[in-house]
Design an enzyme around this catalytic site. Structure first.
Site, mmCIF file in Angstrom:
data_model
loop_
_atom_site.group_PDB
_atom_site.id
_atom_site.type_symbol
_atom_site.label_atom_id
_atom_site.label_comp_id
_atom_site.label_asym_id
_atom_site.label_seq_id
_atom_site.Cartn_x
_atom_site.Cartn_y
_atom_site.Cartn_z
ATOM 1 C CG ASP A 16 -1.765 1.216 1.348
ATOM 2 O OD1 ASP A 16 -2.558 1.478 0.430
ATOM 3 O OD2 ASP A 16 -1.651 1.927 2.363
ATOM 4 C CD GLU A 69 -3.414 -2.264 -1.013
ATOM 5 O OE1 GLU A 69 -3.967 -1.165 -1.165
ATOM 6 O OE2 GLU A 69 -3.506 -2.921 0.053
#
Length: 225
Positions: A49, A121
């Site tokens: 992320d 992610e």
């Protein structure tokens, strides 16, 4: 570590071949099938992320050197939000190689937006750990592609835009009505109607009320032209 034919094919779709395949396997391992000897992808998701955020923030600054922070923020959010990550994951059929527990497989885990976004992610972080920031950046920019240049359209919040449309015409704010709820309690599917004061409406279905409301608002805006 020898990878299955399915995961080798996934590396081709991803556009990156791992030096340490175990990183990729970990990135694809959901908590429903993890164990003490088989860690899940949550820690990689956390890192990915942040890597994605840095890449997108830099790309946006380079793409529009005159944009203010107020202009950049919604564009950034549109590119890094879970929906965008899940869309990219579907683009490369990441769901086909996710490692899931039986309950998640039976409940359609390979198609769930949250699982796909998280895994995307995690894969980004795995590339970063395998070969560094530049390698991760190159893969991200290739996969997100035209989304970066067209982000202004995606950055607009559909519910806000619909409310502004209604208020400009003297109407009350739109109402969002749950039309139907299906699926098991742990993975519900919502159908929501976005409805204007004059009765005009559009419906959309998604795995959360928020996503369904946004999709319904977008569909209604498109109907209104």
């Amino acid at each position: 570590m020898k990878l299955s034919a399915e995961i080798r094919a996934f590396q081709q779709r991803l556009g990156y071949e791992f030096s340490d395949p175990e990183l990729l396997v970990r990135a694809l391992t959901h908590g429903s099938v993890s164990s003490s000897t088989r860690p899940d992808n949550q820690r990689l998701e956390f890192l990915g992320d942040r890597v994605l955020g840095l890449v997108m923030a830099t790309a946006l600054l380079e793409a529009d050197k005159k944009a203010s922070e107020g202009q950049l923020a919604p564009r950034f959010n549109a590119l890094v939000r879970k929906e965008a990550c899940a869309d990219v994951a579907r683009q490369i059929d990441l769901g086909a190689v996710l490692k899931l527990g039986r309950s998640e497989m039976l409940s359609g885990g390979r198609r769930k937006q949250a699982l796909l976004g998280d895994a995307m992610e995690a894969v980004i972080a795995a590339i970063y750990r395998d070969a560094g920031f530049e390698a991760a950046r190159d893969v991200i920019l290739a996969l997100w592609g035209e989304r970066i240049h067209k982000v202004e359209d995606d950055a607009r919040d559909a519910k806000t835009s619909l409310q502004e449309w209604a208020q400009a015409r003297g109407q009350k704010p739109p109402a969002y009505v749950e039309v139907k709820r299906t699926g098991p309690d742990h993975a519900p599917i919502f159908t929501i109607a976005a409805r204007l004061q004059d009765g005009t409406e559009a419906q959309a279905t998604a795995g959360s009320k928020r996503q369904a409301e946004q999709a319904a608002a977008k569909a209604l805006l498109e109907r209104l032209g």
